[in-house]
Design an enzyme around this catalytic site. Sequence first.
Site, PDB file in Angstrom:
ATOM      1  CD  GLN A   1      52.612  44.232  36.682  1.00 43.66           C
ATOM      2  OE1 GLN A   1      52.621  43.595  38.004  1.00 43.66           O
ATOM      3  NE2 GLN A   1      52.501  45.689  36.777  1.00 43.66           N
TER       4      GLN A   1
ATOM      5  CD  GLU B   1      48.986  39.747  40.224  1.00 45.67           C
ATOM      6  OE1 GLU B   1      50.245  39.722  39.527  1.00 45.67           O
ATOM      7  OE2 GLU B   1      48.791  40.432  41.135  1.00 45.67           O
ATOM      8  CG  HIS B   2      48.205  42.380  36.546  1.00 46.71           C
ATOM      9  ND1 HIS B   2      49.187  42.185  37.412  1.00 46.71           N
ATOM     10  CD2 HIS B   2      47.546  43.239  37.280  1.00 46.71           C
ATOM     11  CE1 HIS B   2      49.215  42.743  38.418  1.00 46.71           C
ATOM     12  NE2 HIS B   2      48.073  43.458  38.652  1.00 46.71           N
TER      13      HIS B   2
ATOM     14  CG  HIS C   1      19.168  14.345  62.068  1.00 47.49           C
ATOM     15  ND1 HIS C   1      20.097  13.898  63.105  1.00 47.49           N
ATOM     16  CD2 HIS C   1      19.675  15.390  61.557  1.00 47.49           C
ATOM     17  CE1 HIS C   1      21.336  14.663  62.946  1.00 47.49           C
ATOM     18  NE2 HIS C   1      21.143  15.532  61.843  1.00 47.49           N
TER      19      HIS C   1
ATOM     20  CG  HIS D   1      55.959  44.086  40.913  1.00 43.17           C
ATOM     21  ND1 HIS D   1      55.962  44.818  41.894  1.00 43.17           N
ATOM     22  CD2 HIS D   1      54.961  44.374  39.956  1.00 43.17           C
ATOM     23  CE1 HIS D   1      54.844  45.754  41.856  1.00 43.17           C
ATOM     24  NE2 HIS D   1      54.355  45.453  40.710  1.00 43.17           N
TER      25      HIS D   1
ATOM     26  CG  ASP E   1      49.842  47.858  39.409  1.00 46.14           C
ATOM     27  OD1 ASP E   1      48.891  47.095  39.944  1.00 46.14           O
ATOM     28  OD2 ASP E   1      50.849  47.893  38.959  1.00 46.14           O
TER      29      ASP E   1
END
Lengths: 433, 433
Positions: free
Chosen positions: B259, B327-328, B420, B262, B361
């Site tokens: 990761q 996230e992961h 109403h 990235h 992934d």
Amino acid sequence: MRTVALTKESTKDILENLLKRSPNNYGKFEAAVDEILNKVKTEGDAALFAYTKEFDKTEICADTIKVTEEEIKEAYEAVDPALIDVIRKALVNIRSYHEKQRQNSWFTSETNGTMLGQKVTALERVGVYVPGGKAVYPSSVLMNIVPAKVAGVDQIVMTTPPGKDGKVNPSTLVAAKEAGADEIYKVGGAQAIGALAYGTESIPKVDKIVGPGNIFVALAKKAVYGYVSIDSIAGPSEILVLADETANPRYVAADLLSQAEHDELASAILITTSKEFAAKVSEEVDGFVKVLSRKEIIQKSLDNFGYILIAEDMDEAIEAANAIASEHMEIVTANPFEVMMKVRNAGAIFIGENSSEPLGDYFAGPNHVLPTNGTAKFFSALSVDDFVKKSSIVYYSREALRKIHKDIEQFATSEQLTAHANSIAVRFEDEEQ
Amino acid sequence: MRTVALTKESTKDILENLLKRSPNNYGKFEAAVDEILNKVKTEGDAALFAYTKEFDKTEICADTIKVTEEEIKEAYEAVDPALIDVIRKALVNIRSYHEKQRQNSWFTSETNGTMLGQKVTALERVGVYVPGGKAVYPSSVLMNIVPAKVAGVDQIVMTTPPGKDGKVNPSTLVAAKEAGADEIYKVGGAQAIGALAYGTESIPKVDKIVGPGNIFVALAKKAVYGYVSIDSIAGPSEILVLADETANPRYVAADLLSQAEHDELASAILITTSKEFAAKVSEEVDGFVKVLSRKEIIQKSLDNFGYILIAEDMDEAIEAANAIASEHMEIVTANPFEVMMKVRNAGAIFIGENSSEPLGDYFAGPNHVLPTNGTAKFFSALSVDDFVKKSSIVYYSREALRKIHKDIEQFATSEQLTAHANSIAVRFEDEEQ
């Protein structure tokens, strides 16, 4: 109400007119809202107390910001017991409907040693905003709290602006208590949204903020979106009735007006295949407007955003209804279930001549927090789904990974992500020749 | 990688550091993005052509903006057949997982003549944004298109910036075609988001826009939210590994780096109960960094947002993991399934030492578009749910309405919504004494 022939052009004009009501067009208040949010973020409670003095004309402090058990008791004494009884009956239906929306976690497994799944977890803490002012809607309190409660949210924090007397409306408090709010704070406006998004000394930070509000509240929710989650941004209320000559014009007229009374930006639209029916509805509308207590609001709403549209046939009528994507839709035709199947875009669909829209506002069970302003094309009613999130689950055994490890390495390498490829390859480095 | 003792304070500092990466902090580009969006809204295609010339340094026109069948054929000839084969294998898994997310419409009925339900309808048209530039990720194309396709979306419109040669990367095109994109347009940046939100002469308006992008794309998506729907706003990638002394330090180090590679804002965090294990992972990380091709990005990412945290015990480690809401998340402990049950906040959870994050992934099936930057507390992976909306259904017979009509009238009257109340009362006016 103006009567117009339904054409591609009239539909386009109506859509453009309706979109004028979008909260996206109120950029001029953005700077003011940003200032309020920043102040709450940096100064916490002190900012809340100052804004409450400025906007709500009342003083709150650390000792009085939270509604006490004593205040809730007083509220129960102030509210008509018959209303409390109706609230409880409605709650049974609302809970029952939302319980059907619950989703289970699931997984699948294979004997080669792989397991995949989806884990459903309730949000931990949710903020419910309840507007104050002239209009007090305990039904809205129920509709915002129940799905969170059914989803299993740990803590439901409600905020609502105090009146000039420093008190919260009693029927709001009773509805909140009955629905299951855990804590209630006397703060309103953009400052309340800031408090829920960032947390202050008194008010805990939440994961998601729901509930209707004025333009400042809507802009504040939009501004904090991403930092916390929010529900859809609510626009003015809408009804679209799809009717043929078999419908009762008096009932349809009454239902159109039930939404027109909400505010001057509300929209009431009838699409019908019958000119005669259209004329009768128009006449009934005029008769009702004269006697209804909110006649001034109704008249303005009808003048601005009310339409009776004459369609050539039912398919054309349905096509226009799908283009408008109304918050509420009533189908009052000879074969309403068949028409329903062709309806693609509507927040809630009321079928047949006895399923009057206010039945859904208060009692039937489905949520009355619905997508407005054409957003029914992509948004849904507030639901239990809004109060859970899902985590993917992946388990692979060594054997299962071995079978495909070269594929992953190839895919990663093609994306030039060599550390991705390495993380798979390293597990088999001892096995390579 | 720095090693830090896990305490309330270190967790707080880390959370603050990670939040610096939030796209909410890039307000300075908002005015530029608004200008682009407005220009696309008013000038349509002409604005797209001009911005493409300015930003992508290539000329497109009405005849060349749409990718042709001929260009797709060329792309298939340019891509390694082995990669096409892997893409197809991955698609089988991705489709299979997402098919399990499909939800049915449902209804309940009672013999007194009430029917309530929830109608699930796919969105009509969806826009998928695919970034261009140096990093080309066909896997991301699959992950954004498949759930829309499985949901039953009628039309999937993809946009991606052209290179200086006016062409789209071939592996992007092959992935799009394999996954089921219906139309592909050569436009990128905020202008592409504007085109999808408002429509132009060439590009049709969509109901929802998904897909990752740079800060201009993210801000443009945030700006059009409400007018169309969007997916969550993606932040930099993250991994959090929860490991005890039973884990393999070499595997864990490789996964952390997968990761970190990235981008410089990516975050890799290990939380472990073992000091010895932490030291071994740190050593392995240093070894890998030297040899990996993206070593410069990795080193910066680790320096800025990489942490090895030593926890007193597993409960403390899990608490910190829930606060970070990565996230992961990988769980590599003696009893990983038991630990998973205590994890509340994570986008995707990888269990056991062979479930390396890149497996998810590319290949396992769950979506790799996941909530980042702490939003796993309230957002979920991209899923079939993102491409459907739900309409509530209400049907009441006259008898069913009669039983409760007084209750609804009382509730509406208590809210001073007399129109109403009238819409219900009018249906029984002939029956009143």
